[in-house]
Motif scaffolding. Sequence first.
Motif, short mmCIF file in Angstrom:
data_model
loop_
_atom_site.label_atom_id
_atom_site.label_comp_id
_atom_site.label_asym_id
_atom_site.label_seq_id
_atom_site.Cartn_x
_atom_site.Cartn_y
_atom_site.Cartn_z
N ASP A 83 23.23 6.88 -4.88
CA ASP A 83 22.15 6.56 -5.93
C ASP A 83 21.44 5.36 -5.58
N LEU A 84 21.67 4.50 -4.72
CA LEU A 84 21.14 3.33 -4.38
C LEU A 84 20.40 3.09 -3.28
N ILE A 85 20.44 4.09 -2.27
CA ILE A 85 19.85 4.31 -1.07
C ILE A 85 18.64 5.31 -0.88
N THR A 86 17.86 5.43 0.28
CA THR A 86 17.04 6.53 0.41
C THR A 86 17.81 7.27 1.50
N PRO A 87 17.40 8.65 1.44
CA PRO A 87 17.73 9.59 2.57
C PRO A 87 17.50 8.94 3.97
N GLU A 88 18.25 9.36 5.00
CA GLU A 88 18.06 8.92 6.28
C GLU A 88 16.48 9.48 6.78
N GLY A 89 15.96 8.58 7.79
CA GLY A 89 14.64 8.92 8.02
C GLY A 89 13.69 8.58 6.86
N THR A 90 13.91 8.00 5.74
CA THR A 90 12.66 7.63 4.87
C THR A 90 13.07 6.26 4.60
N LYS A 91 11.93 5.53 3.81
CA LYS A 91 12.14 4.06 3.31
C LYS A 91 11.21 3.82 2.21
N ASP A 92 11.58 2.80 1.54
CA ASP A 92 10.78 2.57 0.35
C ASP A 92 9.83 1.44 1.09
N LEU A 93 8.40 1.67 0.49
CA LEU A 93 7.36 0.65 0.95
C LEU A 93 7.11 -0.31 -0.35
N LEU A 94 6.95 -1.78 0.08
CA LEU A 94 6.66 -2.59 -1.01
C LEU A 94 5.36 -3.63 -0.58
N PHE A 95 4.59 -3.73 -1.70
CA PHE A 95 3.34 -4.57 -1.45
C PHE A 95 2.52 -4.46 -0.40
N GLY A 96 2.96 -5.61 0.60
CA GLY A 96 2.19 -5.63 1.72
C GLY A 96 2.04 -4.48 2.51
N GLU A 97 3.04 -4.06 2.55
CA GLU A 97 3.40 -2.44 3.42
C GLU A 97 2.58 -1.56 2.77
N CYS A 98 2.35 -1.39 1.63
CA CYS A 98 1.48 -0.37 1.05
C CYS A 98 0.02 -0.56 1.20
N ILE A 99 -0.24 -1.93 1.16
CA ILE A 99 -1.56 -2.31 1.52
C ILE A 99 -2.20 -2.03 2.98
N ILE A 100 -1.13 -2.17 3.96
CA ILE A 100 -1.33 -2.10 5.45
C ILE A 100 -1.56 -0.17 5.31
N ARG A 101 -0.83 0.41 4.63
CA ARG A 101 -0.76 2.07 4.49
C ARG A 101 -2.22 2.50 4.04
N ARG A 102 -2.56 1.87 3.23
CA ARG A 102 -3.96 2.29 2.49
C ARG A 102 -4.94 1.98 3.17
N ASN A 103 -5.01 0.65 3.74
CA ASN A 103 -6.19 0.35 4.60
C ASN A 103 -6.35 1.23 5.99
N ILE A 104 -5.22 1.51 6.47
CA ILE A 104 -5.09 2.60 7.62
C ILE A 104 -5.77 3.88 7.34
N GLU A 105 -5.34 4.37 6.20
CA GLU A 105 -5.62 5.67 5.47
C GLU A 105 -7.21 5.76 5.25
N ASN A 106 -7.55 4.75 4.64
CA ASN A 106 -8.86 4.58 4.13
C ASN A 106 -9.92 4.51 5.12
N THR A 107 -9.50 3.46 6.28
CA THR A 107 -10.33 3.34 7.50
C THR A 107 -10.44 4.54 8.03
N LEU A 108 -9.33 5.27 8.61
CA LEU A 108 -9.62 6.51 9.15
C LEU A 108 -10.47 7.64 8.29
N LEU A 109 -10.10 7.81 7.05
CA LEU A 109 -10.76 8.94 6.23
C LEU A 109 -12.30 8.46 6.22
#
Length: 402
Positions: free
Chosen positions: A5-31
């Motif tokens: 109940d306190l962990i994510t399944p193997e092969g997945t991860k939570d993204l926080l703050f700056g990590e979310c910004i990086i991902r959204r920047n990449i996605e928006n740049t490409l789209l």
Amino acid sequence: MKNYDLITPEGTKDLLFGECIIRRNIENTLLNLFKSRGYSEMITPGLEFFDVFNLKSRYFPQETLYKMTDSKGRLLVMRPDSTMPIARVIATRLHDAVLPLKLCYNQTVYRNESALKGRSDETVQTGIELIGSQMKMADLEVISTAVDSLNSFGMEFSLEIGNIGIFKSLVEKLDANDKDKNYIRKLIENKNFPALNDFLDTFGNSPVTNALKKLPALFGGEEVFEKAEELIPDENIKRILDELRNIYCDAAELCGKDGNITVDLGLVNKTDYYTGLIIKGYLKGHGEEVISGGRYDKLISEFGYDIPAIGFAVNVNAISKVIEKNGILPAVSSTDAIVFAEEGYEVKAIKTAKELREQGFIVENALFSDIESVREYAKEKRIARVVVIDSDEDLNEQEKIK
């Protein structure tokens, strides 16, 4: 007892703050890049019927699929790939659309990659599909878009191109079953020369086995084509090599000074719906490809609509890792002001915060009952401006800077 109940399944991860910004920047740049070239975005369901991926040619082994059933007992899978669901849409809802079709997407795929260390079973892909053209211009447009995508990240990059038709032409001449052919493909893909040589020796010594043994070593510059023509005296393969050389020379010009291009005749992608040109893109400092794609002229026909296509996908997770590794971290947006309401002035405080946001500021509403707690919170969060609402007077007379 709860164990997970306190962990994510193997092969997945939570993204926080700056990590979310990086991902959204990449996605928006490409789209934005794709849409500027006339590509229209589409989204397919995260859940698909198993049958979509259980075609005559099984491109995804069952053990890599996340499977479940719906309320009627029908077998579903979590989308392991974006191209095949898009092929389904093209053969059905877009069957009568004007060609060529230029589509782009940004969505997550799910694959059970249990054999891979540090794997990601949940991968965001942003990519394009160009449907309905076999022209060289279509190949070059996709390559140039891949180059521009790699360029957009501000790092040195490299592009590899190949043609899976060479491998398929050779392996068809080998007296081997599908399982053996796939094993040979894996050994070539991994450039496992010792195992490849040993396995091919079981088929005897012939020009075909000799060519397959040397295929993974045929990578580099334009000299590769001459070596390949000497090694494989086959008219069909010579035609493929001539077409690939032509593409290679043009792609080298498109890469410009910030990238380099190589030809690799050992590119034999495991997703074997590819029929011709193969593309892989890399960023400096990251060993695995961040862009993968190619031409798949027969896939859509398996859904009942015989039409050529080419495309590629960008692995957004991989790009994010490279950016984080290089320390190119974006600043997390900080709060400019916090608005505190004395009792009875809550509505005015909310309206005041809204007015400040309309001026372009990032503003929080204080969720404390006393001003000292607000000031302490603002100090911890490095919020420079505290606005106190304790009367019906104008905001400017009530603004306090702490």
